[in-house]
Write an enzyme that holds these catalytic residues in place. Structure first.
Site, short mmCIF file in Angstrom:
data_model
loop_
_atom_site.label_atom_id
_atom_site.label_comp_id
_atom_site.label_asym_id
_atom_site.label_seq_id
_atom_site.Cartn_x
_atom_site.Cartn_y
_atom_site.Cartn_z
N THR A 127 1.60 -1.43 0.15
CA THR A 127 -0.26 -0.09 0.23
C THR A 127 1.05 1.10 -0.11
O THR A 127 0.39 2.15 -0.09
CB THR A 127 -0.95 -0.15 1.38
OG1 THR A 127 -0.40 -0.22 2.31
CG2 THR A 127 -1.76 -1.66 1.27
N HIS A 132 6.06 0.06 7.74
CA HIS A 132 5.61 0.69 8.87
C HIS A 132 5.72 -0.61 10.02
O HIS A 132 6.04 -1.47 9.65
CB HIS A 132 4.59 1.38 8.72
CG HIS A 132 2.98 0.71 8.74
ND1 HIS A 132 2.16 -0.29 10.05
CD2 HIS A 132 2.45 0.77 7.33
CE1 HIS A 132 1.47 -0.73 9.44
NE2 HIS A 132 1.16 -0.26 8.36
N HIS A 135 4.19 -3.55 10.32
CA HIS A 135 4.33 -5.05 9.42
C HIS A 135 5.11 -5.78 9.98
O HIS A 135 6.09 -6.60 9.92
CB HIS A 135 4.97 -4.57 8.06
CG HIS A 135 4.06 -4.67 7.55
ND1 HIS A 135 4.32 -2.59 6.68
CD2 HIS A 135 2.92 -4.10 6.71
CE1 HIS A 135 3.00 -2.51 6.35
NE2 HIS A 135 2.56 -3.66 5.57
N LYS A 193 -10.63 -2.87 8.22
CA LYS A 193 -11.20 -1.63 7.53
C LYS A 193 -12.52 -1.28 8.06
O LYS A 193 -13.38 -2.10 6.99
CB LYS A 193 -10.65 -1.49 5.78
CG LYS A 193 -9.07 -1.86 5.78
CD LYS A 193 -8.35 -0.64 6.42
CE LYS A 193 -6.76 -0.74 6.38
NZ LYS A 193 -6.15 -0.19 7.23
N ARG A 220 -10.47 0.87 0.47
CA ARG A 220 -8.83 1.85 0.17
C ARG A 220 -9.42 2.27 -1.47
O ARG A 220 -10.44 1.47 -2.35
CB ARG A 220 -7.59 0.48 -0.16
CG ARG A 220 -7.87 -0.55 1.54
CD ARG A 220 -6.74 -0.89 1.01
NE ARG A 220 -6.88 -2.48 2.35
CZ ARG A 220 -5.67 -2.28 3.38
NH1 ARG A 220 -4.71 -1.55 2.60
NH2 ARG A 220 -5.59 -2.98 3.59
N GLN A 256 -6.67 -14.64 -1.89
CA GLN A 256 -5.37 -14.67 -1.45
C GLN A 256 -5.31 -16.34 -0.26
O GLN A 256 -4.44 -16.64 -0.27
CB GLN A 256 -6.22 -13.85 0.20
CG GLN A 256 -4.71 -13.97 1.37
CD GLN A 256 -4.62 -13.16 2.70
OE1 GLN A 256 -5.08 -12.06 2.63
NE2 GLN A 256 -4.42 -13.78 4.06
N ASP A 261 -6.46 -9.95 11.96
CA ASP A 261 -7.25 -10.26 11.15
C ASP A 261 -7.56 -10.61 10.04
O ASP A 261 -8.19 -10.98 9.58
CB ASP A 261 -7.04 -8.08 10.86
CG ASP A 261 -5.21 -7.77 10.52
OD1 ASP A 261 -5.08 -8.95 10.39
OD2 ASP A 261 -5.84 -6.89 9.94
N LYS A 314 -3.33 1.28 17.85
CA LYS A 314 -2.62 0.56 16.96
C LYS A 314 -1.30 1.56 17.25
O LYS A 314 -1.03 2.49 17.66
CB LYS A 314 -2.69 0.93 15.41
CG LYS A 314 -3.52 -0.20 14.97
CD LYS A 314 -4.17 -0.45 14.00
CE LYS A 314 -4.80 -1.70 13.04
NZ LYS A 314 -5.00 -1.52 11.78
N LYS A 359 2.08 4.71 15.18
CA LYS A 359 1.76 5.96 15.07
C LYS A 359 1.76 6.81 15.68
O LYS A 359 1.07 6.87 17.19
CB LYS A 359 0.06 5.52 14.03
CG LYS A 359 -0.35 4.88 13.03
CD LYS A 359 -1.66 4.80 12.32
CE LYS A 359 -2.00 4.47 11.82
NZ LYS A 359 -2.97 3.65 11.11
N THR A 360 1.80 8.34 15.16
CA THR A 360 1.95 9.76 15.97
C THR A 360 1.20 10.63 14.88
O THR A 360 0.66 10.65 14.22
CB THR A 360 3.51 10.01 16.29
OG1 THR A 360 4.16 10.44 14.41
CG2 THR A 360 4.46 8.20 16.03
#
Length: 424
Positions: free
Chosen positions: A40, A45, A48, A82, A86, A174, A195, A230, A233-234
């Site tokens: 994506t 990040h 992962h 989600k 997307r 998948q 998930d 999660k 993230k900031t």
């Protein structure tokens, strides 16, 4: 400690389709395991890392990992977890993302030798699949009732956003990846985040129907804080593994600032420290949390893993600078990252010409003092610094030779009150 016991101690087994069968399979000899990564973005990040480290743990235990980059599935986007559909990526952007993710994988896994890790792209086998062939060969093996029962599908169907046919089809793609890898690579294990349970079990069922094979699934918990948010993230956005997106210093600081309630779980989930060292760090957190020994170990381990020795050294040096270390040979960008929350002022570069800028005036311009008299007193008392070097002469003039980087001076009053002057 054998692999499954180690994963259990670390809290990394959220679900497993057949724990006893998986244990017997792993004990029978080297196995192949795969995890998929949808491209994506051009970089992975922090989120992962749970799955990257899962592959790494299996490889270190003697098994062969497959990192599957979803060049095909990435065209659709996984609806799991989600709340809305997307945005579809262009073919050009998707190709860049695949290349970026593939490059990063080589930092964490060993791809050398006959038993080395494999880096595959599912577009390779999906590219020539016609729609009719896919429906005949794969779609006929998917009971719609079973698909509708999957949490990832049901939650979206019940949401306001709904679920498009495109995303509904993601599970088939998948699942077929698992069948293809089982047939072509002897892969009998798929892992992923919690998930992904619905997609993984769909692949296991498809493998039974199409190949008559028993396949296995394993999920790990998602990387979250103690209050369920999660991690990774900031306010500035995601913490990326690419130094171009998140500097080694910012990456290091993220882990240094992990809360006491989360640091031990991160050490178990993300590092390879052994049980003995973990127990020592756990005791230190309980006895003296203010020392932040566990956070320092976590930050050092993670930064070295992702950015290497040089990146770790850079991050630690930047940290020293923020706490008073002398500043030299840095770039504007590096200073900007270190002092991201420090007030700054822009001045004309001409002020550094001729006799230069009077240091007293510089302290006032930076907002560290309100008058020349206050600036002089601060210097006399030993509380004024330029580039973390104490100013001893109240008549000092600052020139371009005093810049800490291409255009920046770092001024400080006392121990922690910083300001930047940028000369444009």
């Amino acid at each position: 400690m054998d692999l499954l016991n180690d994963l259990t101690w670390r809290g990394l087994i959220h679900q497993a389709t057949d724990r006893k069968g998986l244990s017997d399979l792993l004990a029978s000899g080297p196995q192949t395991i795969y995890i998929g990564f949808d491209p994506t973005a051009e970089s992975l990040h922090v989120g992962h890392l749970m799955q990257v480290m899962m592959l790494r743990r299996f490889q270190r235990a003697g098994h062969r990992p497959i990192a599957l980059v979803g060049g095909a599935t990435g065209m659709i986007g996984d609806p799991s977890g989600k709340s809305e559909e997307r945005n579809l990526l262009s073919a050009e952007q998707l190709e860049k993302n695949v290349e970026g993710v593939a490059t990063q994988m080589r930092r964490f896994l060993d791809f050398e030798g006959s038993q080395g890790a494999l880096l595959l792209n599912n577009l390779t086998w999906m590219r020539d699949f016609s729609y009719l062939d896919f429906l005949r060969d794969v779609g006929k093996n998917f009971p719609v009732g079973v698909m509708l029962g999957k949490e990832s599908v049901r939650s979206r169907l019940e949401s306001e956003a709904g679920l498009s046919y495109t995303e509904f089809s993601y599970m088939l793609l998948q699942a077929y990846d698992f069948v293809h890898l089982a047939r072509e690579q002897g892969c009998r294990i798929q892992a992923g985040g919690s998930d992904q349970w619905g997609n993984i079990t769909a692949g296991i069922d498809l493998g039974r129907r199409m190949l008559g094979a028993q396949l296995f699934g394993l999920t790990a918990p998602l990387l979250t804080t103690s209050d369920g948010r999660k991690m990774g993230k900031t306010e500035q956005g995601a913490i990326w593994l690419s130094a171009d997106r998140t500097s080694p210093y910012a990456f290091y600081q993220y882990w240094i600032n992990v809360a006491d309630d989360d640091v031990l779980r991160c050490l178990r989930f993300l590092t390879e420290i052994d049980r003995q060292e973990y127990d020592q760090l756990e005791s230190q957190v309980q006895e003296n949390p203010a020392a932040r020994t566990a956070q320092q170990r976590l930050a050092s381990w993670m930064t070295q893993l992702v950015h290497g020795d040089e990146g770790l050294a850079t991050a630690q040096r930047a940290t020293e600078i923020f706490f008073g270390g002398e500043i030299d040979a840095l770039s504007d960008r590096q200073l900007g990252e270190i002092f991201a929350d420090v007030p700054s002022q822009e001045l004309s570069r001409e002020q550094l010409g001729g006799d230069g800028l009077w240091v007293v005036e510089a302290l006032c311009q930076a907002g560290l003092t309100s008058s020349n008299g206050e600036a002089r007193r601060t210097i006399k008392e030993g509380g004024a610094y330029v580039n973390n070097r104490r100013v001893t002469d109240g008549d000092q003039r600052l020139t371009t030779a005093d810049l800490a980087s291409e255009s920046t001076l770092v001024l400080r009053r006392g121990k922690k009150k910083y300001a930047l002057l940028r000369f444009i």
